[in-house]
Design a protein around this motif. Structure first.
Motif, PDB file in Angstrom:
ATOM      1  N   MET A 123       0.858  -1.197   0.000  1.00 12.70           N
ATOM      2  CA  MET A 123       0.000   0.000   0.000  1.00 12.70           C
ATOM      3  C   MET A 123       0.887   1.238   0.000  1.00 12.70           C
ATOM      4  O   MET A 123       1.814   1.357   0.777  1.00 12.70           O
ATOM      5  N   ASN A 124       0.625   2.160  -0.888  1.00 14.72           N
ATOM      6  CA  ASN A 124       1.409   3.390  -0.935  1.00 14.72           C
ATOM      7  C   ASN A 124       0.957   4.324   0.181  1.00 14.72           C
ATOM      8  O   ASN A 124      -0.233   4.445   0.464  1.00 14.72           O
ATOM      9  N   ASP A 125       1.936   4.991   0.771  1.00 11.01           N
ATOM     10  CA  ASP A 125       1.617   5.928   1.828  1.00 11.01           C
ATOM     11  C   ASP A 125       1.282   7.266   1.182  1.00 11.01           C
ATOM     12  O   ASP A 125       2.150   8.038   0.824  1.00 11.01           O
ATOM     13  N   THR A 126       0.004   7.526   0.969  1.00  8.35           N
ATOM     14  CA  THR A 126      -0.394   8.751   0.269  1.00  8.35           C
ATOM     15  C   THR A 126      -1.377   9.530   1.119  1.00  8.35           C
ATOM     16  O   THR A 126      -2.476   9.848   0.694  1.00  8.35           O
ATOM     17  N   HIS A 127      -0.965   9.817   2.389  1.00  6.62           N
ATOM     18  CA  HIS A 127      -1.877  10.544   3.277  1.00  6.62           C
ATOM     19  C   HIS A 127      -1.731  12.040   3.155  1.00  6.62           C
ATOM     20  O   HIS A 127      -2.560  12.789   3.640  1.00  6.62           O
ATOM     21  N   THR A 128      -0.667  12.504   2.499  1.00 11.58           N
ATOM     22  CA  THR A 128      -0.498  13.942   2.344  1.00 11.58           C
ATOM     23  C   THR A 128      -0.811  14.328   0.910  1.00 11.58           C
ATOM     24  O   THR A 128      -0.723  13.504   0.001  1.00 11.58           O
ATOM     25  N   ILE A 129      -1.162  15.596   0.737  1.00  7.22           N
ATOM     26  CA  ILE A 129      -1.494  16.083  -0.605  1.00  7.22           C
ATOM     27  C   ILE A 129      -0.299  15.915  -1.529  1.00  7.22           C
ATOM     28  O   ILE A 129      -0.428  15.439  -2.660  1.00  7.22           O
ATOM     29  N   ALA A 130       0.898  16.241  -1.019  1.00  4.87           N
ATOM     30  CA  ALA A 130       2.096  16.170  -1.863  1.00  4.87           C
ATOM     31  C   ALA A 130       2.336  14.736  -2.337  1.00  4.87           C
ATOM     32  O   ALA A 130       2.632  14.503  -3.512  1.00  4.87           O
ATOM     33  N   ALA A 131       2.182  13.757  -1.414  1.00  9.82           N
ATOM     34  CA  ALA A 131       2.421  12.360  -1.775  1.00  9.82           C
ATOM     35  C   ALA A 131       1.378  11.882  -2.786  1.00  9.82           C
ATOM     36  O   ALA A 131       1.691  11.166  -3.735  1.00  9.82           O
ATOM     37  N   TYR A 132       0.122  12.310  -2.582  1.00  8.46           N
ATOM     38  CA  TYR A 132      -0.955  11.908  -3.487  1.00  8.46           C
ATOM     39  C   TYR A 132      -0.697  12.458  -4.890  1.00  8.46           C
ATOM     40  O   TYR A 132      -0.797  11.745  -5.896  1.00  8.46           O
ATOM     41  N   LEU A 133      -0.309  13.749  -4.934  1.00 11.23           N
ATOM     42  CA  LEU A 133      -0.037  14.378  -6.230  1.00 11.23           C
ATOM     43  C   LEU A 133       1.122  13.680  -6.934  1.00 11.23           C
ATOM     44  O   LEU A 133       1.072  13.435  -8.142  1.00 11.23           O
ATOM     45  N   ALA A 134       2.153  13.330  -6.155  1.00 18.97           N
ATOM     46  CA  ALA A 134       3.321  12.673  -6.755  1.00 18.97           C
ATOM     47  C   ALA A 134       2.929  11.319  -7.333  1.00 18.97           C
ATOM     48  O   ALA A 134       3.375  10.929  -8.421  1.00 18.97           O
ATOM     49  N   GLU A 135       2.048  10.618  -6.598  1.00 20.73           N
ATOM     50  CA  GLU A 135       1.608   9.293  -7.059  1.00 20.73           C
ATOM     51  C   GLU A 135       0.775   9.421  -8.334  1.00 20.73           C
ATOM     52  O   GLU A 135       0.960   8.659  -9.286  1.00 20.73           O
ATOM     53  N   VAL A 136      -0.139  10.402  -8.375  1.00 18.66           N
ATOM     54  CA  VAL A 136      -0.946  10.608  -9.583  1.00 18.66           C
ATOM     55  C   VAL A 136      -0.028  10.976 -10.751  1.00 18.66           C
ATOM     56  O   VAL A 136      -0.168  10.457 -11.860  1.00 18.66           O
ATOM     57  N   ARG A 137       0.963  11.857 -10.478  1.00 18.97           N
ATOM     58  CA  ARG A 137       1.897  12.281 -11.524  1.00 18.97           C
ATOM     59  C   ARG A 137       2.620  11.073 -12.104  1.00 18.97           C
ATOM     60  O   ARG A 137       2.797  10.946 -13.310  1.00 18.97           O
ATOM     61  N   ARG A 138       3.010  10.140 -11.237  1.00 21.61           N
ATOM     62  CA  ARG A 138       3.740   8.952 -11.684  1.00 21.61           C
ATOM     63  C   ARG A 138       2.869   8.131 -12.645  1.00 21.61           C
ATOM     64  O   ARG A 138       3.329   7.652 -13.671  1.00 21.61           O
ATOM     65  N   HIS A 139       1.580   8.002 -12.311  1.00 20.83           N
ATOM     66  CA  HIS A 139       0.676   7.216 -13.171  1.00 20.83           C
ATOM     67  C   HIS A 139       0.343   7.925 -14.465  1.00 20.83           C
ATOM     68  O   HIS A 139      -0.169   7.320 -15.393  1.00 20.83           O
ATOM     69  N   LEU A 140       0.609   9.244 -14.513  1.00 22.23           N
ATOM     70  CA  LEU A 140       0.273  10.007 -15.713  1.00 22.23           C
ATOM     71  C   LEU A 140       1.496  10.254 -16.576  1.00 22.23           C
ATOM     72  O   LEU A 140       1.480  11.126 -17.450  1.00 22.23           O
ATOM     73  N   SER A 141       2.569   9.488 -16.366  1.00 24.87           N
ATOM     74  CA  SER A 141       3.833   9.794 -17.048  1.00 24.87           C
ATOM     75  C   SER A 141       3.705   9.771 -18.563  1.00 24.87           C
ATOM     76  O   SER A 141       4.451  10.438 -19.259  1.00 24.87           O
ATOM     77  N   SER A 142       2.723   9.004 -19.092  1.00 24.96           N
ATOM     78  CA  SER A 142       2.636   8.940 -20.557  1.00 24.96           C
ATOM     79  C   SER A 142       1.725  10.022 -21.138  1.00 24.96           C
ATOM     80  O   SER A 142       1.572  10.118 -22.343  1.00 24.96           O
ATOM     81  N   LEU A 143       1.129  10.855 -20.269  1.00 25.96           N
ATOM     82  CA  LEU A 143       0.273  11.940 -20.770  1.00 25.96           C
ATOM     83  C   LEU A 143       1.162  13.128 -21.158  1.00 25.96           C
ATOM     84  O   LEU A 143       2.255  13.289 -20.641  1.00 25.96           O
ATOM     85  N   GLY A 144       0.699  13.949 -22.099  1.00 26.74           N
ATOM     86  CA  GLY A 144       1.452  15.137 -22.492  1.00 26.74           C
ATOM     87  C   GLY A 144       1.748  16.018 -21.285  1.00 26.74           C
ATOM     88  O   GLY A 144       0.919  16.139 -20.376  1.00 26.74           O
ATOM     89  N   ALA A 145       2.951  16.656 -21.260  1.00 25.51           N
ATOM     90  CA  ALA A 145       3.398  17.398 -20.073  1.00 25.51           C
ATOM     91  C   ALA A 145       2.429  18.523 -19.711  1.00 25.51           C
ATOM     92  O   ALA A 145       2.098  18.715 -18.542  1.00 25.51           O
ATOM     93  N   SER A 146       1.933  19.271 -20.718  1.00 26.90           N
ATOM     94  CA  SER A 146       1.088  20.425 -20.395  1.00 26.90           C
ATOM     95  C   SER A 146      -0.258  19.947 -19.838  1.00 26.90           C
ATOM     96  O   SER A 146      -0.794  20.532 -18.906  1.00 26.90           O
ATOM     97  N   GLU A 147      -0.791  18.863 -20.411  1.00 26.76           N
ATOM     98  CA  GLU A 147      -2.059  18.329 -19.925  1.00 26.76           C
ATOM     99  C   GLU A 147      -1.901  17.782 -18.514  1.00 26.76           C
ATOM    100  O   GLU A 147      -2.761  17.953 -17.659  1.00 26.76           O
ATOM    101  N   ARG A 148      -0.765  17.131 -18.268  1.00 25.96           N
ATOM    102  CA  ARG A 148      -0.518  16.560 -16.949  1.00 25.96           C
ATOM    103  C   ARG A 148      -0.425  17.677 -15.910  1.00 25.96           C
ATOM    104  O   ARG A 148      -1.050  17.619 -14.856  1.00 25.96           O
ATOM    105  N   ASP A 149       0.337  18.731 -16.235  1.00 17.53           N
ATOM    106  CA  ASP A 149       0.501  19.833 -15.285  1.00 17.53           C
ATOM    107  C   ASP A 149      -0.843  20.502 -15.003  1.00 17.53           C
ATOM    108  O   ASP A 149      -1.157  20.847 -13.866  1.00 17.53           O
TER     109      ASP A 149
END
Lengths: 303, 116
Positions: A1-27
């Motif tokens: 289980m990923n430790d995603t209790h903070t906003i920063a950790a959650y955002l980082a995890e979502v960012r990781r899963h979106l690595s194949s999306l275009g950079a501007s759309e991801r941001d």
């Protein structure tokens, strides 16, 4: 289980899963998510705000679908690249049998230029070429056709890359004494060499390219539980690679022994298309004919 | 904007194509080109061979359709597609969902028109 209790950790995890999306759309998606989370966190606390969104992977999948409604295309057997660079598709995941099946031999898909299996650029869909040439119809070859390929035809096809690799190794060993210390490694448009490297490095690399992929592929596909389809597709992929190595070795040797013209390079490029094409088409044609013969006898019986 | 609308309409159609093909095959078996032709006969449901064939091979893999080779009066045998038992069940479930969604959206759109 990923430790995603903070906003920063959650955002980082979502960012990781979106690595194949275009950079501007991801941001854009992440900025929106962050502002929503901050508003929520002020009301119910950071941990509760994050928990309410659930699994970051699922959230990311939702974002992905919103931006790339076509991303499910691979489920239809239509491959999609991981992304684009300078307008060319790229895919740096290793070439799997499924990827060969969906890109190099996919008669159902009419596109001839498919996103390349590995690296940047395009690859030929040999299945679409066979359909365009009128050799097969788009839905002729099914998964069951592979199992109907006569044993002899399948074995002969599986042996092709081994023959090509052996020929490449033999050619290099025999021609070694005739090679100068420096051999050309790049040719200009006129067919004249314009870059050279040490023969030890060049021939060493070519020998490794002839032997290592072949050994690894055969070790994988000759195990008894591997299906005929996996064997044939993997062998065709290996055939493409070994014919290229044999071609480069032949051009290198020919160049040292009187010069290789630009036509040689063209011939090598053509061979990398024709050899895998024949390796797939010939046995599958035989498998298809076996299916048809069986259908005819069954029709005859029911009449 | 028109191009964007076209692409949205084609997304609708793409999502419904599986249901459309299952409904066609429910009336009897068809071969690949026939499926494309039957779709072309129905304005709004046209789909290219390049869309239909990959979908057929996916439906085959999923076990929703079965195939049989049958002699053709011209040329080599043809591959006919028909619904499997799982396909008939899938068709029932998908058409129920389709109707639920259609009724809900129609209701919503009707309310919108009243308000204006």
């Amino acid at each position: 289980m990923n430790d995603t209790h903070t906003i920063a950790a959650y955002l980082a995890e979502v960012r990781r899963h979106l690595s194949s999306l275009g950079a501007s759309e991801r941001d854009e998606a992440l900025a929106e998510l962050e502002s929503l989370l901050r508003i929520d966190a002020d009301r119910v606390g950071e941990a509760a705000a994050v928990a309410a969104l659930g699994d970051p992977a699922v959230y990311a999948a939702g974002v992905f679908e919103a931006f790339e409604p076509d991303h499910e295309a691979e489920a239809d057997g239509r491959p999609v690249p991981q992304g684009h660079v300078l307008g060319m598709p790229y895919d740096f995941r290793g070439a799997s049998v499924e990827r060969i099946g969906s890109r190099v031999w996919n008669p159902a898909d009419p596109r001839i230029f498919m996103p390349r299996m590995f690296g940047v650029g395009w690859t030929f869909n040999l299945g679409a070429i066979a359909v365009k040439l009128g050799l097969i119809r788009p839905d002729d070859v099914g998964d069951e056709s592979y199992d109907r390929i006569p044993t002899g035809a399948l074995q002969a096809t599986l042996a092709v890359p081994a023959v090509l690799a052996t020929a490449a190794v033999a050619l290099m060993l025999v021609a070694w004494p005739t090679l100068p210390a420096e051999v050309p490694i790049h040719w200009g448009v006129s067919g004249q060499p314009d870059d050279w490297a040490s023969r030890t490095v060049v021939i060493g690399a070519l020998l490794a390219l002839a032997i290592v992929p072949a050994a690894l592929t055969y070790a994988r596909i000759l195990r008894p539980q591997v299906s005929a389809r996996s064997r044939l597709l993997a062998a065709a992929g290996l055939g493409m690679e070994t014919v290229l190595v044999l071609g480069i070795a032949a051009v290198t040797v020919a160049d040292a022994n009187g010069g290789a013209s630009g036509n040689w390079i063209l011939l090598v490029v053509l061979a990398t298309v024709i050899v895998p094409f024949l390796m797939l088409y010939m046995p599958l044609r035989a498998g298809l004919r076996a299916e048809w013969r069986e259908a005819r006898t069954q029709d005859g019986r029911s009449d | 904007m028109a191009a964007e609308r076209d692409s949205r309409v084609s997304q609708f159609r793409k999502g419904a194509l599986e249901l459309v093909i299952l409904a066609l095959l429910d009336r009897g078996e068809l071969y690949g080109v026939e499926i494309v032709d039957r779709l072309a006969e129905r304005p709004g449901l046209e789909a290219s061979a390049g869309t239909v064939y990959p979908l057929l091979s996916r439906l085959k893999k999923a076990g929703v359709v079965d195939t049989t080779w049958r002699e053709s009066p011209v040329g080599p045998p043809r591959k006919y597609y028909r619904l499997s038992a799982a396909g008939t069940q899938e068709l029932g479930e998908m058409s129920r969902s389709w109707r639920d969604i259609a009724v809900a959206i129609d209701g919503l759109l009707a309310e919108g028109v009243h308000d204006e």
